[in-house]
Design an enzyme around this catalytic site. Structure first.
Site, PDB file in Angstrom:
ATOM      1  N   GLU A   4      -2.602   5.593   3.754  1.00  0.00           N
ATOM      2  CA  GLU A   4      -3.494   4.740   4.095  1.00  0.00           C
ATOM      3  C   GLU A   4      -3.740   5.237   5.728  1.00  0.00           C
ATOM      4  OE1 GLU A   4      -3.786  -0.001   2.976  1.00  0.00           O
ATOM      5  OE2 GLU A   4      -2.416   0.194   4.258  1.00  0.00           O
ATOM      6  N   HIS A  50       3.157  -0.493   7.219  1.00  0.00           N
ATOM      7  CA  HIS A  50       1.675  -0.979   7.774  1.00  0.00           C
ATOM      8  C   HIS A  50       1.629  -0.520   9.184  1.00  0.00           C
ATOM      9  CE1 HIS A  50      -1.900  -2.561   7.768  1.00  0.00           C
ATOM     10  NE2 HIS A  50      -2.205  -2.552   6.803  1.00  0.00           N
TER      11      HIS A  50
HETATM   12  P1  PGA Z   1      -8.711  -2.772   5.025  1.00  0.00           P
HETATM   13  O1  PGA Z   1      -6.774  -2.858   5.953  1.00  0.00           O
HETATM   14  O2  PGA Z   1      -8.793  -3.093   4.039  1.00  0.00           O
HETATM   15  O3  PGA Z   1      -9.080  -3.878   6.186  1.00  0.00           O
HETATM   16  O4  PGA Z   1      -9.017  -1.589   5.917  1.00  0.00           O
HETATM   17  C1  PGA Z   1      -6.235  -2.031   4.473  1.00  0.00           C
HETATM   18  C2  PGA Z   1      -4.739  -2.401   4.941  1.00  0.00           C
HETATM   19  O5  PGA Z   1      -4.803  -2.954   6.462  1.00  0.00           O
HETATM   20  O6  PGA Z   1      -4.302  -2.502   4.738  1.00  0.00           O
END
Ligand code: PGA
Length: 242
Positions: free
Chosen positions: A164, A94
């Site tokens: 992401e 992450h």
């Molecule tokens: P968020 O986070 O949906 O709060 O933007 C996504 C994540 O950190 O996986």
């Protein structure tokens, strides 16, 4: 099958709140259509208690593990530990963990250790920012290659990737990605996997989108963005919105 993974991040603070949140999500997961698979990735400290209430069709996941099984790592958890507490998925790489120093090599090792324990790794990848020349593509490429290059071809289809973009994550996000941006990146990631293995494997790997997902934009990442699922963070702490 759409994979909907909630990343609870470092919340809730109290054990009783974690339990009540999980119970609410459990009820919702039961009423959902059969083509949605729901997972909650929770802080490691909550896994043991939640493993007693989280049952199919909902699954439990961790948020990260140590890249090595060496015991001298105060404050860390191993793949075997989270597996023994009922996690069948685990987020790795992450951006918030990468910002604390998790390297591509660490992500690759953690992915291997999870697969050895039969825990599905959800490997997060994504660029910090976008530039007009498309150089950001090379950072995503090296993140993907670090993981797939460390695994035998027959294990690749067991991976879940989550695209992401860092600029789209969290309360300070610039904005969410568009469905078009999501689609381009998912095609790009599949191409990297296909080049390293073959098209069949590339199609079998699930690729999710995460970053400011909400109830208004979620479907567009699946319908037009070609994502196999979603990884919402903040939203997943509100069971109804999730
Ligand atoms: P968020 O986070 O949906 O709060 O933007 C996504 C994540 O950190 O996986």
């Amino acid at each position: 099958m759409v994979l909907l993974v909630g990343n609870w991040k470092m919340a809730p603070e109290k054990a009783k709140d974690a339990l009540s949140l999980a119970k609410k999500v459990q009820v919702l997961a039961r009423t959902h259509k059969k083509n949605i698979k729901m997972v909650i990735c929770v802080p490691g400290v909550h896994l043991s208690a939640l493993s007693k209430v989280v049952k199919a069709p909902l699954s439990l996941g961790g948020q990260g593990i140590s890249p090595s099984n060496e015991i001298a790592q105060t404050g860390r958890e191993s793949a075997g530990m989270i597996a023994s507490y009922g996690a069948s998925y685990c987020i790795v790489g992450h951006s918030e963990s990468r910002a604390r120093g998790e390297s591509d090599t660490d992500v690759a090792h953690a992915t291997q250790l999870l697969l050895q324990k039969k825990v599905t790794p959800i490997v997060c990848i994504g660029e910090k920012e976008r530039d007009a020349h498309g150089w950001y593509l090379s950072s995503v490429k090296s993140q993907v290659e670090a993981v797939i290059g460390a695994l035998p071809k027959q294990l690749l289809k067991k991976l879940v990737f989550a695209y992401e973009p860092v600029w789209a994550i969290g309360k300070d996000a610039l904005r969410e990605a568009t469905a078009v941006e999501c689609r381009e990146m998912i095609i790009f990631i599949r191409k990297i996997i296909a080049d390293a293995s073959d098209e069949k494997v590339a199609k079998a790997v699930s690729i999710l989108y995460g970053g400011s997902v909400d109830e208004n934009n979620g479907a567009s990442f699946i319908d037009q963005g070609e994502a196999d699922g979603l990884l919402p963070g903040r939203l997943s702490l509100d069971p109804k919105r999730f």
